[in-house]
Design an enzyme around this catalytic site. Structure first.
Site, PDB file in Angstrom:
ATOM      1  N   ASP A  55       0.846  -1.195   0.000  1.00  0.00           N
ATOM      2  CA  ASP A  55       0.000   0.000   0.000  1.00  0.00           C
ATOM      3  C   ASP A  55       0.880   1.243   0.000  1.00  0.00           C
ATOM      4  OD1 ASP A  55      -2.192  -1.668   0.216  1.00  0.00           O
ATOM      5  OD2 ASP A  55      -2.310  -1.492   2.392  1.00  0.00           O
ATOM      6  N   MET A  56       0.366   2.319  -0.540  1.00  0.00           N
ATOM      7  CA  MET A  56       1.146   3.549  -0.650  1.00  0.00           C
ATOM      8  C   MET A  56       1.692   3.991   0.709  1.00  0.00           C
ATOM      9  SD  MET A  56       0.116   7.230  -2.356  1.00  0.00           S
ATOM     10  CE  MET A  56      -1.021   7.724  -1.059  1.00  0.00           C
TER      11      MET A  56
END
Length: 290
Positions: free
Chosen positions: A130-131
């Site tokens: 995930d970012m």
């Protein structure tokens, strides 16, 4: 594009057909091209499909443009890449928090573009973070190794471990979550535990340290569902600090870090283990009271 691959066979004696199909996991269409074009050499000599291949034999493979169509993406900034492990076929890098693993649009620049610039060629995502999550990410350097690494991932032969700083205290040293995970019908950004329609998910959580109102845990994945660790922990009352979707406890970043990645290299059978720390993660830990 012509791609030449040379490896020293690390596997026990078998046939060319079995080696390419069951060990190197080369797709059927590509195997057909290799056979009809006679693009497989063993110790420099042409072979037939039932020829024996011994451990230590030198295998040469040649792939043409129609075998693996050329893919190009915009190049990023090579200076942003922090390699942790690298050879001619794959690379593991340290992803900082706040950077996407890959873009959602062809022109969007993300870690994949930076890694491609660093390697001087288009690379391929094997798994993503995930970012907001930092840590070790594996990329394939060429389309030959990509399906092999994808199969390792599917067969749960790539072990990934994460540190998470969570709300509350765990009553036991080790906890296993097996809740199925599906999409949140009310918020497309989120995932939820969904016993009926969700996909199977398996997370092992080990308590490492207890703070005032929080816990540092190690999470090991057997599956890789979107937001898996974040959903499992929040569903059981242990949301990750700084999580913008699943927690109300603030932190300077999402307190989730992929600190360890390990697998057996499919072309050498070498055991590869990569470990990495995050200064921003460590800084938040230092500010917590034990």
């Amino acid at each position: 594009m012509t791609l030449h691959v040379e490896i020293i066979n690390p596997y026990p004696a078998t046939t060319v057909k079995e080696l390419l199909e069951t060990k190197l996991l080369i797709p059927r269409k590509i195997r057909h091209f290799l056979r009809t074009k006679k693009h497989v050499l063993i110790n420099g000599e042409t072979i037939n499909w039932q020829s024996p291949v011994k451990e230590g034999d030198r295998i040469s493979l040649t792939f043409d443009t129609e075998d693996y169509p050329n893919k190009t993406i915009p190049m990023g900034d090579a200076n942003l890449v922090k390699p942790l492990y690298e050879d001619s076929h794959l690379i593991v890098v340290n992803k900082p928090e706040g950077m996407k693993t890959h873009g959602n649009k062809p022109t969007e620049i993300a870690l994949l573009n930076h890694v491609s610039a660093y390697c001087g060629q288009t690379c391929y995502v094997v798994h993503r973070l995930d970012m907001e999550t930092s840590g070790a990410v594996l990329f394939a350097k060429n389309p030959f190794i990509l399906p092999i690494l994808n199969r390792l991932l599917e067969d749960k032969m790539i072990q990934r471990q994460y540190w998470a700083l969570t709300e509350g205290k765990f009553q036991t040293k080790k906890t296993v979550y097996k809740d199925k995970i599906g999409r949140d019908r009310h918020d497309r950004r989120k995932r939820v535990v969904d016993p009926r329609k969700g996909q199977s998910a398996y997370t092992t959580v080990t308590r490492l340290k207890t703070f005032e109102g929080a816990s540092l845990v190690n999470c090991q994945l057997k599956t890789g569902r979107t937001h898996q660790i974040r959903v499992h922990l929040s569903h059981h009352g242990h949301a990750i600090l700084g999580d913008p979707l699943y927690s109300h406890q603030p932190a300077s970043r999402l307190m989730l870090h992929a600190h360890s990645l390990s697998f057996t290299h499919p072309l050498t059978l070498e055991k590869v283990t990569v470990k990495v720390k995050s200064e921003s993660f460590e800084q938040v830990l230092r500010n917590h009271k034990s």
